[in-house]
Design an enzyme around this catalytic site. Sequence first.
Site, PDB file in Angstrom:
ATOM      1  N   GLY A   1     -19.961 -55.156 -25.926  1.00 30.79           N
ATOM      2  CA  GLY A   1     -21.357 -55.495 -25.628  1.00 30.79           C
ATOM      3  C   GLY A   1     -22.287 -54.952 -26.698  1.00 30.79           C
TER       4      GLY A   1
ATOM      5  CB  ILE B   1     -19.966 -58.654 -15.868  1.00 28.75           C
ATOM      6  CG1 ILE B   1     -20.699 -57.328 -15.612  1.00 28.75           C
ATOM      7  CG2 ILE B   1     -18.474 -58.448 -15.955  1.00 28.75           C
ATOM      8  CD1 ILE B   1     -20.542 -56.819 -14.185  1.00 28.75           C
ATOM      9  CG  ASP B   2     -24.505 -56.501 -17.395  1.00 29.34           C
ATOM     10  OD1 ASP B   2     -24.040 -56.482 -16.249  1.00 29.34           O
ATOM     11  OD2 ASP B   2     -24.534 -55.503 -18.137  1.00 29.34           O
TER      12      ASP B   2
ATOM     13  NE  ARG C   1     -26.295 -55.581  12.252  1.00 27.06           N
ATOM     14  CZ  ARG C   1     -25.129 -54.991  12.407  1.00 27.06           C
ATOM     15  NH1 ARG C   1     -24.093 -55.352  11.674  1.00 27.06           N
ATOM     16  NH2 ARG C   1     -24.979 -54.033  13.300  1.00 27.06           N
TER      17      ARG C   1
ATOM     18  CG  HIS D   1     -17.506 -50.276 -11.207  1.00 26.74           C
ATOM     19  ND1 HIS D   1     -18.397 -49.440 -10.586  1.00 26.74           N
ATOM     20  CD2 HIS D   1     -17.704 -50.151 -12.538  1.00 26.74           C
ATOM     21  CE1 HIS D   1     -19.094 -48.808 -11.516  1.00 26.74           C
ATOM     22  NE2 HIS D   1     -18.705 -49.225 -12.702  1.00 26.74           N
TER      23      HIS D   1
HETATM   24  O1  F6P Z   1     -22.791 -53.612 -18.434  1.00 21.29           O
HETATM   25  C1  F6P Z   1     -21.841 -53.824 -17.433  1.00 21.29           C
HETATM   26  C2  F6P Z   1     -22.117 -52.938 -16.239  1.00 21.29           C
HETATM   27  O2  F6P Z   1     -21.144 -53.217 -15.252  1.00 21.29           O
HETATM   28  C3  F6P Z   1     -23.527 -53.056 -15.668  1.00 21.29           C
HETATM   29  O3  F6P Z   1     -23.700 -54.209 -14.893  1.00 21.29           O
HETATM   30  C4  F6P Z   1     -23.640 -51.756 -14.923  1.00 21.29           C
HETATM   31  O4  F6P Z   1     -24.995 -51.368 -14.822  1.00 21.29           O
HETATM   32  C5  F6P Z   1     -22.868 -50.792 -15.785  1.00 21.29           C
HETATM   33  O5  F6P Z   1     -22.005 -51.574 -16.595  1.00 21.29           O
HETATM   34  C6  F6P Z   1     -22.039 -49.794 -15.026  1.00 21.29           C
HETATM   35  O6  F6P Z   1     -21.486 -48.893 -15.932  1.00 21.29           O
HETATM   36  P1  F6P Z   1     -20.305 -47.893 -15.587  1.00 21.29           P
HETATM   37  O7  F6P Z   1     -19.022 -48.685 -15.534  1.00 21.29           O
HETATM   38  O8  F6P Z   1     -20.310 -46.920 -16.692  1.00 21.29           O
HETATM   39  O9  F6P Z   1     -20.608 -47.300 -14.246  1.00 21.29           O
END
Ligand code: F6P
Length: 359
Positions: free
Chosen positions: A113, A137-138, A173, A283
């Site tokens: 990235g 993924i973002d 809800r 995750h």
């Molecule tokens: O950049 C990918 C990402 O999964 C983001 O969506 C999230 O904010 C970050 O990485 C989480 O990082 P880490 O795996 O270090 O907790």
Amino acid sequence: MRIGILTGGGDAPGLNAVIRAAAKTLFAHGAEVLGFKDGYRGVIEQDWIPIDKPAISGLLHRGGTILGTNNRDNPFHYPIVTEEGEKEYRDVSDVLLQNMHDLKLDCLIAIGGDGTLSIARELVAKGACIVGVPKTIDNDLAATDRTFGFDTAVTTATEALDKLHTTAESHHRVMVLEVMGRYAGWIALWSGIAGGADVILIPEIPWDLDKVVAKIRARREEGKMFSIIVVAEGTPDPAGKRVVRETIKDSGDPVRLGGIGQVVGNLIEKATGIETRVTVLGHIQRGGSPTSYDRVLATRFGVAAAELAIKKKAGYMVALRGLMITAVPIAQAIKRPSHVPPNGQLVQAARSIGISFGD
Ligand code: F6P
């Protein structure tokens, strides 16, 4: 020819598919392929494995990365433990360059990235041949219309929304789903549309609690007793403050977002009296098999990156523009993140079918 491959930063479904496609293309050109372990660390510490035909067998559908990855391996600010047991940070970029030279690497393919690609650009400025493959993924990298891993993350979030729908309906809800995306709302927007959300809150559109509450009430007046809300982790609270889960000192990007879902859930329950539950997908969005779309994109990126490496196009990165794979300077990709255009077609389409953005 000898070409290296590394995967850096957070993982994304499709990394292995890129490695496989790049290696197959390089084999066809008679090149030898070295896989460096855990991002730039593998080059700095000469920790690598040969990527041969058996190494890439069965990789296409495998999530994660066979090479390992990490986001604390910046060669310009590299953690070293001194003889006294103290942790220090040093610039070891010259060690990395020397290792590339000693290993007789013609070029290195860095899959990552903005962090990994920014480092690649600095190393290229010092004379290294590195080409890039955009990954996250973002989907927040400029210069490419899509990064692989995004489609898989959206699919996972959509499946979660489908499941939340049924239980939300049974219990009348409000269900809040917090998804990843860093400072961009792409995952929330796409999964929210695909998963039939009633409200989507994203960092790009400031929101107001009263508007969200009005949407939930309007649905109840129509006889729809439940509501589904998707919140991107980077969405600020109504006061404009970002919710941070933790700060990781060693990381190039130390801020870990998280917690806005609970904030939104609490505010809604307090304002409406309607039972509200919050799910943080976390995750799970980064794990598992890539979707067919991501496998194809990753394969196309891998092939194109191998071709760039063979041509020694240092400082270039593969990108998707429209339906075509192309090459762009890495500098273009890292200059600014890609955000959801608040008045773009996708947001407009969502509004047209009654989705509220809380504004
Ligand atoms: O950049 C990918 C990402 O999964 C983001 O969506 C999230 O904010 C970050 O990485 C989480 O990082 P880490 O795996 O270090 O907790």
